[in-house]
Scaffold this motif. Structure first.
Motif, PDB file in Angstrom:
ATOM      1  N   SER A 141      -2.343   8.557  -3.748  1.00  0.00           N
ATOM      2  CA  SER A 141      -1.861   7.602  -3.049  1.00  0.00           C
ATOM      3  C   SER A 141      -2.696   6.313  -3.292  1.00  0.00           C
ATOM      4  O   SER A 141      -3.927   6.391  -3.591  1.00  0.00           O
ATOM      5  CB  SER A 141      -1.895   7.732  -1.525  1.00  0.00           C
ATOM      6  N   ARG A 168      -2.851   6.411   8.988  1.00  0.00           N
ATOM      7  CA  ARG A 168      -2.601   5.078   9.225  1.00  0.00           C
ATOM      8  C   ARG A 168      -1.470   4.394   8.882  1.00  0.00           C
ATOM      9  O   ARG A 168      -0.795   3.532   9.594  1.00  0.00           O
ATOM     10  CB  ARG A 168      -3.909   4.223   8.509  1.00  0.00           C
ATOM     11  N   TYR A 169      -0.809   4.916   7.477  1.00  0.00           N
ATOM     12  CA  TYR A 169       0.548   4.393   7.091  1.00  0.00           C
ATOM     13  C   TYR A 169       1.296   5.536   6.970  1.00  0.00           C
ATOM     14  O   TYR A 169       0.774   6.566   6.271  1.00  0.00           O
ATOM     15  CB  TYR A 169       0.105   3.818   5.956  1.00  0.00           C
ATOM     16  N   LEU A 170       2.611   5.307   6.656  1.00  0.00           N
ATOM     17  CA  LEU A 170       3.710   6.435   6.346  1.00  0.00           C
ATOM     18  C   LEU A 170       3.460   6.594   4.908  1.00  0.00           C
ATOM     19  O   LEU A 170       3.399   7.590   4.470  1.00  0.00           O
ATOM     20  CB  LEU A 170       5.130   5.738   6.389  1.00  0.00           C
TER      21      LEU A 170
END
Length: 140
Positions: A22, A138-140
């Protein structure tokens, strides 16, 4: 540096693979030269004279490597160097240590970000019954 880290002998191991899974998050596969218990950590350094950093093992007992999950700290002393490694490069690692182990009883695991690494190791090693995982990001 803690006295426990000072006592850890660092041994050179080779990078088997590194991949960015990621944005800014990496999975590093290191040569496996010792056994471990899911939930343990290893100390890593680029040189033996530098203070090592601790990383939870994310690989399973049947994997032929030691897997480390980490995210880059742009101001960090080690993670930018780890992210730049390529297959065959050396890194210095301690033997696995620590006691963050899971009993066979019902458990609720809570993790955020790359803190999920020890739970990945436990699942990859067969610990999947009576477990609920809550993971924050924090993020999808």
């Amino acid at each position: 540096m803690s006295s426990e880290r000072k006592r850890k002998k660092l041994t050179p191991v080779s990078v088997i693979d590194i991949s960015e899974i990621s944005s800014g998050v990496y999975y590093l596969k290191l040569e496996r030269i010792v056994d471990f218990i899911p939930g343990q950590v290893i100390a890593l350094a680029m040189q033996t004279n530098l203070e090592p950093r601790l990383y939870s093992i994310a690989s399973g007992l049947k994997d032929n490597y030691i897997g480390i999950l980490f995210d880059i700290n742009p101001d960090g002393e080690l993670t930018p160097q780890l992210a730049a490694l390529t297959n065959g490069d050396p890194v210095f690692a301690s033997d696995p240590f620590g006691k963050f182990n899971c009993s066979p009883d019902r458990a609720v695991w809570i993790a955020t970000g790359t803190g999920i690494a020890p739970f990945i190791s436990m699942v990859r090693s067969g610990r999947t019954r009576n477990v609920q995982l809550i993971h924050g990001a924090r993020y999808l």
